[in-house]
Design an enzyme around this catalytic site. Structure first.
Site, mmCIF file in Angstrom:
data_model
loop_
_atom_site.group_PDB
_atom_site.id
_atom_site.type_symbol
_atom_site.label_atom_id
_atom_site.label_comp_id
_atom_site.label_asym_id
_atom_site.label_seq_id
_atom_site.Cartn_x
_atom_site.Cartn_y
_atom_site.Cartn_z
ATOM 1 N N GLU A 1 -0.345 4.787 -0.675
ATOM 2 C CA GLU A 1 -1.099 6.024 -0.910
ATOM 3 C C GLU A 1 -0.199 7.236 -0.713
ATOM 4 O O GLU A 1 0.555 7.313 0.250
ATOM 5 C CB GLU A 1 -2.291 6.107 0.052
ATOM 6 N N ARG B 1 -0.889 -2.484 -18.716
ATOM 7 C CA ARG B 1 -2.114 -1.690 -18.794
ATOM 8 C C ARG B 1 -2.022 -0.559 -17.783
ATOM 9 O O ARG B 1 -1.709 -0.793 -16.612
ATOM 10 C CB ARG B 1 -3.346 -2.518 -18.426
ATOM 11 N N LYS C 1 -0.678 0.710 -25.163
ATOM 12 C CA LYS C 1 -0.992 0.640 -26.602
ATOM 13 C C LYS C 1 0.323 0.620 -27.380
ATOM 14 O O LYS C 1 1.101 -0.311 -27.186
ATOM 15 C CB LYS C 1 -1.937 1.781 -26.964
ATOM 16 N N TYR D 1 0.845 -1.201 0.000
ATOM 17 C CA TYR D 1 0.000 0.000 0.000
ATOM 18 C C TYR D 1 0.869 1.236 0.000
ATOM 19 O O TYR D 1 1.745 1.374 0.859
ATOM 20 C CB TYR D 1 -0.921 0.015 1.225
ATOM 21 N N ASP E 1 -4.301 14.148 -25.614
ATOM 22 C CA ASP E 1 -4.510 12.757 -25.205
ATOM 23 C C ASP E 1 -3.764 11.859 -26.202
ATOM 24 O O ASP E 1 -4.256 11.596 -27.296
ATOM 25 C CB ASP E 1 -6.009 12.460 -25.185
ATOM 26 N N THR F 1 -1.866 6.267 -22.467
ATOM 27 C CA THR F 1 -1.910 4.923 -21.898
ATOM 28 C C THR F 1 -0.532 4.315 -22.105
ATOM 29 O O THR F 1 0.184 4.662 -23.050
ATOM 30 C CB THR F 1 -2.942 4.012 -22.585
HETATM 31 C C1 LIG Z 1 -7.615 4.035 -25.141
HETATM 32 C C2 LIG Z 1 -7.908 5.482 -24.977
HETATM 33 C C3 LIG Z 1 -8.196 6.039 -23.725
HETATM 34 C C4 LIG Z 1 -8.499 5.215 -22.488
HETATM 35 O O1 LIG Z 1 -7.631 4.270 -22.100
HETATM 36 P P1 LIG Z 1 -8.111 3.109 -21.059
HETATM 37 O O2 LIG Z 1 -6.808 2.635 -20.520
HETATM 38 O O3 LIG Z 1 -8.868 2.123 -21.856
HETATM 39 O O4 LIG Z 1 -8.948 3.760 -20.009
HETATM 40 C C5 LIG Z 1 -8.338 7.402 -23.623
HETATM 41 N N1 LIG Z 1 -8.214 8.198 -24.706
HETATM 42 C C6 LIG Z 1 -7.973 7.695 -25.935
HETATM 43 C C7 LIG Z 1 -7.859 8.634 -27.083
HETATM 44 C C8 LIG Z 1 -7.830 6.328 -26.100
HETATM 45 O O5 LIG Z 1 -7.624 5.842 -27.332
#
Ligand SMILES: *Cc1c(COP(=O)(O)O)cnc(C)c1O
Length: 426
Positions: free
Chosen positions: A58, A242, A236, A56, A207, A233
């Site tokens: 936090e 993840r 990807k 933990y 993003d 993220t």
């Molecule tokens: C995949 C994605 C997210 C969210 O990612 P998660 O890990 O699935 O919550 C946010 N913004 C864009 C543009 C994405 O392609």
């Protein structure tokens, strides 16, 4: 079945071990063409499966609420330093559990409930967290949406409509302007957004969930230093565990950190943060630049070959890791749903996707989204992309012919055998 990856589960919990073994088998015997997926390295998997899951933590390194955080601090600091160096950022938060929590934290930290946020519409390529009415983002903030320009014969349409972004920004005076997409096969230049945000006094958030690995690999412009905040993220194109991360300048650091903890999350997942650190190091190696380059070459090869099979490419081509198909040019009656399911039966995994101004619902759709990050990691190249396009053509001309789907399934199995993502795992 994987002995290494399921280890002690084999005797203690054969039910779960069997499922994990079957999933490994699925990943290595079918084609993984989902644009948001990848094959993480055994090192990333090892860190994710480590004893840090017990801890933990936090708070943040040096300011934790519980004792015993000496090594959690070390690993989180390492992850932060590595990701700052990788992207050239002033401040990093590596605690977001996912891309969605990273985005929500930016809104929570830098806007008030009810504030206006300008972002891309879901059916034009945006993400649920860009203000969809079914998402907490859309319920909490007042989203105004932009989209893409109309399709045209020359293939120069379906690009982000920056004139519309500017007009809407001037009229609506948003608190935040969001760039970034989940289904868009083109490079997104952060500079015009910066100019628009400056003109109307908005915060600019980029993003980079999808292109993060392409940015790290030097094949997509880096929004860090141009945007005020960059979210992404780690799983990807970046090929880590993840999770999510946020980069920003010092000015916004306190607000962002406070929004993640205690604003949105409790204890961070330090085992996943350790795996993020591993992935950030991997992404800083010269081989990762080659990888990013090959992801793009493969996407172009796949797009060209699919276009020869008679599919229309949304935006007329690709500049990143994605290929978005409009199925209507191939077969007016073929929906994304039927196509995805037939491809699944033939061992080709991808997802249906709405195309801009899609007449069909998000559950049915007229398009497919494909991506090359995973199979490029497995070692496939442009020749395999041409083969995959032909196999897809055969499946989608014969969606009701189970015999043909089974024959393609066997060819897919043969192709995958030569490109095992985990060759050292039994
Ligand atoms: C995949 C994605 C997210 C969210 O990612 P998660 O890990 O699935 O919550 C946010 N913004 C864009 C543009 C994405 O392609």
């Amino acid at each position: 079945m994987s002995v290494e990856m399921t280890g002690p589960l084999l005797s203690s919990d054969p039910e779960v071990a069997r499922i994990l073994g079957d999933e490994l088998d699925r990943q290595r015997t079918t084609l993984q063409l989902i644009a948001s997926e990848n094959f993480t390295s055994p090192s990333v998997i090892a860190a994710t499966a480590s004893v840090l899951t017990n801890k933990y933590s936090e708070g943040y390194p040096g300011r934790r609420y519980y004792g015993g955080n000496i090594f959690a601090d070390e690993v989180e600091d390492l992850a932060r330093e590595r990701v700052k160096a990788l992207f050239g950022a002033e401040h990093a938060n590596v605690q977001p559990h996912a891309g969605a929590s990273a985005n929500l934290a930016v809104y929570l930290g830098l806007a008030e409930a009810g504030d206006t946020i300008l972002a891309m519409r879901l059916d034009q390529g945006g993400h649920l967290t860009h203000g969809s009415p079914v998402s907490i983002t859309g319920k909490t903030y007042r989203f105004v949406s932009y989209g893409v320009t109309p399709a045209n014969e020359e293939g120069t349409g379906e690009r982000i409509d920056l004139d519309l972004v500017r007009d809407l920004a001037r009229r609506e005076r948003p608190r935040i302007i969001v760039a970034g997409t989940t289904a868009y096969a083109r490079i997104i230049d952060p500079k015009p957004y910066r100019e628009i945000a400056d003109e109307v006094g908005a915060i600019f958030m980029f993003d980079a969930a999808h292109p993060a690995g392409l940015i790290a690999g030097g094949v997509h412009p880096n929004p860090v230093g141009v945007a005020d905040v960059v979210t992404f993220t780690t799983h990807k194109t970046l090929r880590g565990p993840r999770g999510g991360a946020i980069l920003c300048n010092q000015e916004h650091a306190k607000a962002i950190d406070g929004a993640i903890f205690p604003g949105l999350q409790g204890g961070p997942l330090e085992h996943v943060i350790a795996a993020k650190a591993v992935a950030f190091r991997e992404a800083s190696q010269p081989e990762f630049r080659d990888y990013a380059q090959r992801v793009l070459e493969n996407a172009r090869a796949l797009a060209d070959a699919l276009s020869k099979e008679g599919f229309r490419l949304v935006t007329g081509g690709t500049e990143n890791h994605q290929v978005i198909l409009d199925l209507r040019s191939f077969d007016e009656g073929l929906t994304g749903k039927v196509a995805q399911e037939a491809l699944d039966r033939a061992g080709i995994t991808c997802n249906r996707n709405q195309i801009p101004d899609d007449p069909r619902s998000p559950f049915v759709t007229s398009g497919l989204r494909l991506g090359t990050p995973a199979e490029t990691t497995a070692g496939m190249g442009v020749n395999e992309m041409a083969t995959i396009a032909k196999l897809m053509g055969r499946v989608l001309r014969n969606v009701e012919d189970e015999g043909e789907l089974a024959r393609v399934r066997e060819e897919v199995r043969g192709l995958c055998q030569a490109f095992d993502p985990y060759p050292d795992t039994k």
